[in-house]
Motif scaffolding. Sequence first.
Motif, mmCIF file in Angstrom:
data_model
loop_
_atom_site.group_PDB
_atom_site.id
_atom_site.type_symbol
_atom_site.label_atom_id
_atom_site.label_comp_id
_atom_site.label_asym_id
_atom_site.label_seq_id
_atom_site.Cartn_x
_atom_site.Cartn_y
_atom_site.Cartn_z
ATOM 1 N N ASN A 84 1.117 -1.344 -0.319
ATOM 2 C CA ASN A 84 0.031 -0.131 -0.080
ATOM 3 C C ASN A 84 0.761 1.759 0.180
ATOM 4 O O ASN A 84 0.386 2.024 -0.016
ATOM 5 C CB ASN A 84 -1.044 0.222 1.092
ATOM 6 N N ARG A 91 2.929 4.060 -1.784
ATOM 7 C CA ARG A 91 2.790 3.955 -3.427
ATOM 8 C C ARG A 91 3.963 4.616 -3.574
ATOM 9 O O ARG A 91 3.852 6.240 -3.527
ATOM 10 C CB ARG A 91 1.452 5.519 -3.569
ATOM 11 N N TYR A 92 4.806 4.094 -4.622
ATOM 12 C CA TYR A 92 6.190 5.036 -5.038
ATOM 13 C C TYR A 92 4.965 5.428 -6.504
ATOM 14 O O TYR A 92 4.570 5.658 -6.700
ATOM 15 C CB TYR A 92 6.655 3.610 -5.282
ATOM 16 N N TYR A 136 5.967 5.959 -9.767
ATOM 17 C CA TYR A 136 4.855 5.639 -11.225
ATOM 18 C C TYR A 136 3.135 5.123 -10.247
ATOM 19 O O TYR A 136 2.516 4.590 -11.342
ATOM 20 C CB TYR A 136 5.707 4.412 -11.703
ATOM 21 N N GLU A 137 3.385 4.747 -9.473
ATOM 22 C CA GLU A 137 1.855 4.407 -9.093
ATOM 23 C C GLU A 137 0.867 4.805 -8.819
ATOM 24 O O GLU A 137 -0.480 4.869 -8.219
ATOM 25 C CB GLU A 137 2.790 3.598 -7.604
ATOM 26 N N HIS A 162 -2.094 6.693 -8.627
ATOM 27 C CA HIS A 162 -3.447 7.052 -9.473
ATOM 28 C C HIS A 162 -4.430 7.290 -9.268
ATOM 29 O O HIS A 162 -4.966 7.336 -8.502
ATOM 30 C CB HIS A 162 -3.585 5.271 -10.106
ATOM 31 N N LYS A 189 2.878 9.533 -17.767
ATOM 32 C CA LYS A 189 4.217 8.360 -16.653
ATOM 33 C C LYS A 189 5.664 7.901 -17.607
ATOM 34 O O LYS A 189 5.015 7.448 -18.976
ATOM 35 C CB LYS A 189 3.712 6.868 -16.288
ATOM 36 N N ARG A 238 -0.320 -4.410 -12.637
ATOM 37 C CA ARG A 238 -0.251 -2.705 -11.948
ATOM 38 C C ARG A 238 -1.219 -1.491 -13.093
ATOM 39 O O ARG A 238 -1.139 -0.043 -12.147
ATOM 40 C CB ARG A 238 1.383 -2.226 -12.203
ATOM 41 N N GLU A 239 -0.288 -1.724 -14.126
ATOM 42 C CA GLU A 239 -1.582 -0.517 -14.818
ATOM 43 C C GLU A 239 -2.990 -0.583 -15.477
ATOM 44 O O GLU A 239 -3.618 -0.118 -15.624
ATOM 45 C CB GLU A 239 -0.299 -1.000 -15.829
ATOM 46 N N HIS A 249 -4.715 -1.568 -10.885
ATOM 47 C CA HIS A 249 -3.918 -0.632 -10.548
ATOM 48 C C HIS A 249 -3.959 -1.628 -9.183
ATOM 49 O O HIS A 249 -3.782 -1.221 -7.882
ATOM 50 C CB HIS A 249 -4.994 0.421 -9.901
ATOM 51 N N THR A 297 -0.950 -1.955 -7.228
ATOM 52 C CA THR A 297 0.738 -1.485 -7.560
ATOM 53 C C THR A 297 1.633 -1.905 -6.430
ATOM 54 O O THR A 297 2.521 -1.683 -6.580
ATOM 55 C CB THR A 297 0.762 -0.018 -7.254
ATOM 56 N N GLY A 298 1.016 -3.273 -5.371
ATOM 57 C CA GLY A 298 2.392 -3.701 -4.464
ATOM 58 C C GLY A 298 3.195 -4.341 -4.884
ATOM 59 O O GLY A 298 3.879 -4.532 -5.054
ATOM 60 N N LYS A 312 6.229 -5.429 -7.913
ATOM 61 C CA LYS A 312 6.512 -3.561 -8.280
ATOM 62 C C LYS A 312 7.204 -4.194 -10.084
ATOM 63 O O LYS A 312 7.921 -5.287 -10.074
ATOM 64 C CB LYS A 312 8.114 -3.506 -6.996
ATOM 65 N N GLU A 347 -1.291 -7.650 -2.088
ATOM 66 C CA GLU A 347 -2.680 -7.006 -1.117
ATOM 67 C C GLU A 347 -3.361 -8.538 -1.070
ATOM 68 O O GLU A 347 -3.799 -8.119 -0.446
ATOM 69 C CB GLU A 347 -3.162 -6.932 -2.309
ATOM 70 N N GLN A 369 -3.754 -7.463 4.293
ATOM 71 C CA GLN A 369 -4.196 -5.808 4.535
ATOM 72 C C GLN A 369 -3.546 -5.579 5.973
ATOM 73 O O GLN A 369 -3.469 -6.786 6.576
ATOM 74 C CB GLN A 369 -5.189 -5.692 4.003
ATOM 75 N N PRO A 370 -3.244 -3.784 6.143
ATOM 76 C CA PRO A 370 -2.889 -4.128 6.945
ATOM 77 C C PRO A 370 -3.744 -4.461 8.517
ATOM 78 O O PRO A 370 -3.338 -4.259 9.627
ATOM 79 C CB PRO A 370 -3.228 -2.682 6.983
ATOM 80 N N TYR A 422 10.843 -1.885 -1.589
ATOM 81 C CA TYR A 422 10.387 -1.762 -3.531
ATOM 82 C C TYR A 422 10.808 -3.295 -3.630
ATOM 83 O O TYR A 422 9.946 -3.511 -4.242
ATOM 84 C CB TYR A 422 11.849 -0.792 -3.630
#
Lengths: 732, 172
Positions: free
Chosen positions: A34, A36-37, A39-40, A42, A268, B31-32, B35, B37-38, B40, B79, B83-84, B104
């Motif tokens: 969770n 967010r770097y 490129y992430e 959104h 991006k 990722r794209e 979404h 994005t976890g 990498k 994910e 989760q937390p 990362y």
Amino acid sequence: MQFDKPATTNPIDRLNVVGRPVPRVDGELKTTGNARYAYEWHDPQMDYAYGHPVGAAIAKGRVRSIDTEAAKKAPGVLAVVTTLDVGEREKGKYNTATVFGGDKIQHYHQAVAVVVARSFEEARAAGALVKVEYAPEDGAYDLEEAMDGAVKPDGSDKPDTAVGDFERAFADAPVTLDAVYRTPDQSHAMMEPHASIAAWKDDDLTIWTSSQMIDWWRSDLATTLGIDKERVHLMSPFIGGGFGGKLFLRADAVLAAFAAKAAGRPVKVALPRPLVANNTTHRPATVQRIRIGAERNGRITAIGHQSWSGDLPGGQPELAVNQTRLLYAGANRKTAMRLATLDLPEGNSMRAPGEAPGMMALEIAIDEMAEKLQMDPVEFRILNDTQVDPEKPERPFSHRNLIGCLRLGAERFGWQKRGAPATRREDGALIGVGVAAAFRNNLLMPSGARVRLDGDGMITVETDMTDIGTGSYTIIAQTVAEMMGVDIDRVTVRLGDSRFPVSSGSGGQFGGNSSTSGVYAACVKLRAAVAARLGFNTQDVVFDGGRVRSGDRAVPLSQAAGADGLIGEDTMTWGDLDKTHQQSTFGAHFVEVGVDIVTGETRIRRMLAVCAAGRILNPLTARSQVIGAMTMGAGAALSEELVVDTRRGFFVNHDLAGYEVPVHADIPHQDVIFMDETDPFSSPMKAKGVGELGLCGVAAAIANAIYNATGVRVRDYPITLDKLIGGLPEVA
Amino acid sequence: MDFTSTVSLKVNGQPYQLTLDNRTTLLDALREHLHLTGTKKGCDHGQCGACTVIADGRRINSCLSLALMHEGDEITTIEGLGQPENMHAMQSAFVRHDGFQCGYCTPGQICSSVAVLQEIATGIPSHVTEDLTGTIALTPEEVRERMSGNICRCGAYSNILDAIFEVAEGTP
């Protein structure tokens, strides 16, 4: 607040939160995906496009023309922006090489175009259709060849120093060493490639990026784009590693900004991994000559260190001699740095610039000297310790416990069991142990923060400080909790945003101490505001357990905040305590290796670091900094080298398959001990840097262990098996 | 010519139908397009392991796999592990042992760690396994070998190993 007198007792000394092994406050975000770097980011409202960078295929020369017709016709392509389109730009203050713009190529993989398309796949495919015609020029790519033409660089870095009469003392010394050492070009190889998202709204630019230094990037991006700095909003709340590679504005941010303008939508851009090593900066290779003269009793009488490195015109030398001015005693001393012009990619800071490669050489030399003197290398170092700046004996170290590190490390490691070189064998391996000192200066940077206390008793701290994995979020939260007397879960830390007060940023192991000092200063202001609102006497006011007390009155902080809350904002600046006192950090590395007697392959079996770096703000995250640095040092010793193609002028092994950083199988269990100390000259935190100390010296400890194992002395890093195999003893 | 295709896959228990450019990797699909994005992108060339996900129970480098090759597959990403509010034991152990710094490589390290323990338990040998058919001992050497496709430049390896062993031995 100006810090100009040594710290006395202050609320940090309570150590209710600071100094404790608090797990990272961003740990849950990072381990659940969770965080967010760059490129992430959104935003469902935004229609992102993808920019693919194209790198120059020559190392030096000019771009004659760029044919973008095929690329522009490719499916999904929205825009192509070339270096000729944007023309020559004013260069950012911190960049040596041009990042983008104009027809001049200064290094291989310099950005020459960015192709923007609806999808990543379309942008990448179209990128291959950009045809660039070059007018190549001859360049210099070989440090060994360019050394003879190397010159004394500009005076600011003290390229030459001398005390006493080095040449004479060296000539007169009964025991001497004169040896040359080589360190290769190295790459930061952080896991997150440089990445940015740029979005324009009229003339205002918002940019999410991966930056260690928010304000430097913001300024240099504005300069490069030719816009007012106030128009740039830059954010970098999570950074996937930097190690110096993200100190200075990089091409991804510039390309994203131009591409977003051209495409009329957010873009991006990430540097493809194979572009990173040559497009960005690296640690420059060095050639170092070290001469040491000593009395037969082991006292150093003469110590000299010369270093040669290369960089692009306008660049800087690698400051590899600097630790030699401070680490050991000796009445006659001399250092010199020479800079050659090389047309390789820009040389610049990588974790512990100067000391990392300098200690790689110096600490082998010290080991060699101890052997010539028939002394234990631990005792030789202790004998030549100094408590004052050897160039200015009237100037003491603020606090220096190198001896303590060496003694404690030797005891814990079992150093006394060390044998003569090439005498210990186990299961087909030659076993040896090595030691080296660790040394890195403590740097101080101005750092600002804003702390807000809300009516619910929650405290929010904002600063443009970055957390590159160092633990900034956590130690800043600890600092606020300690200063305001609240539990750490009452504190929210917001970092990496150009709307926040300008901080030290992350680099040079200055970030932890400097940024928490800035937060300390802001908290002092907030404490005063709380006391003033309550009409408390600021002299006896105590912040503890979520309450503020004065005399027999005690009020919950939430009540003091009132409906509007209270704010404290300040910047820590520094007086001259780093001039009157030399501030440095110290340590000792102990390593055991096994070298395969048949193949010459080195495996590290044990590693111990003992560090003396002032107050340790969080022993859990500080330990991680040190083991991480020890790991990077293992790479420096054994495998890391950017191999230069000296005909075409580029780094050949420019990805993570060819540039070999340590992996799990290379690293044993690592031990770290922190000396229990404080340094009141460094800051109100009484802390110093620790993130780079762990790297300085460790490669030499490994080299010395290999010598102890094999009897083969290698002075040319990395110590790969080909450099050992010819000298190994008989198998049986 | 149409360069897109439709693929159905289940990610973290949730079914998705995606129409994708045929060249889209599983990594970029996650990722794209989703979404998530976890997971990498560290190298996009199978060199670093940051993109590790679990596909039908086995860990893979999602950057080396086209999304279209995963028709009907069940993908677990970081994910989906936790989760937390309901963290997987491995995620909690990484926090406790500070098995990361910049974070990362961490999702890939954690996905690999979970899969590695499974591989050892089910008897899948590695390069350092002595007996290829017997029960595989859980040793530091075994774990380090199997984790070596996941690079951590911050150098948290020693802590990651402690976290993995804590989970393997069930003793926090």
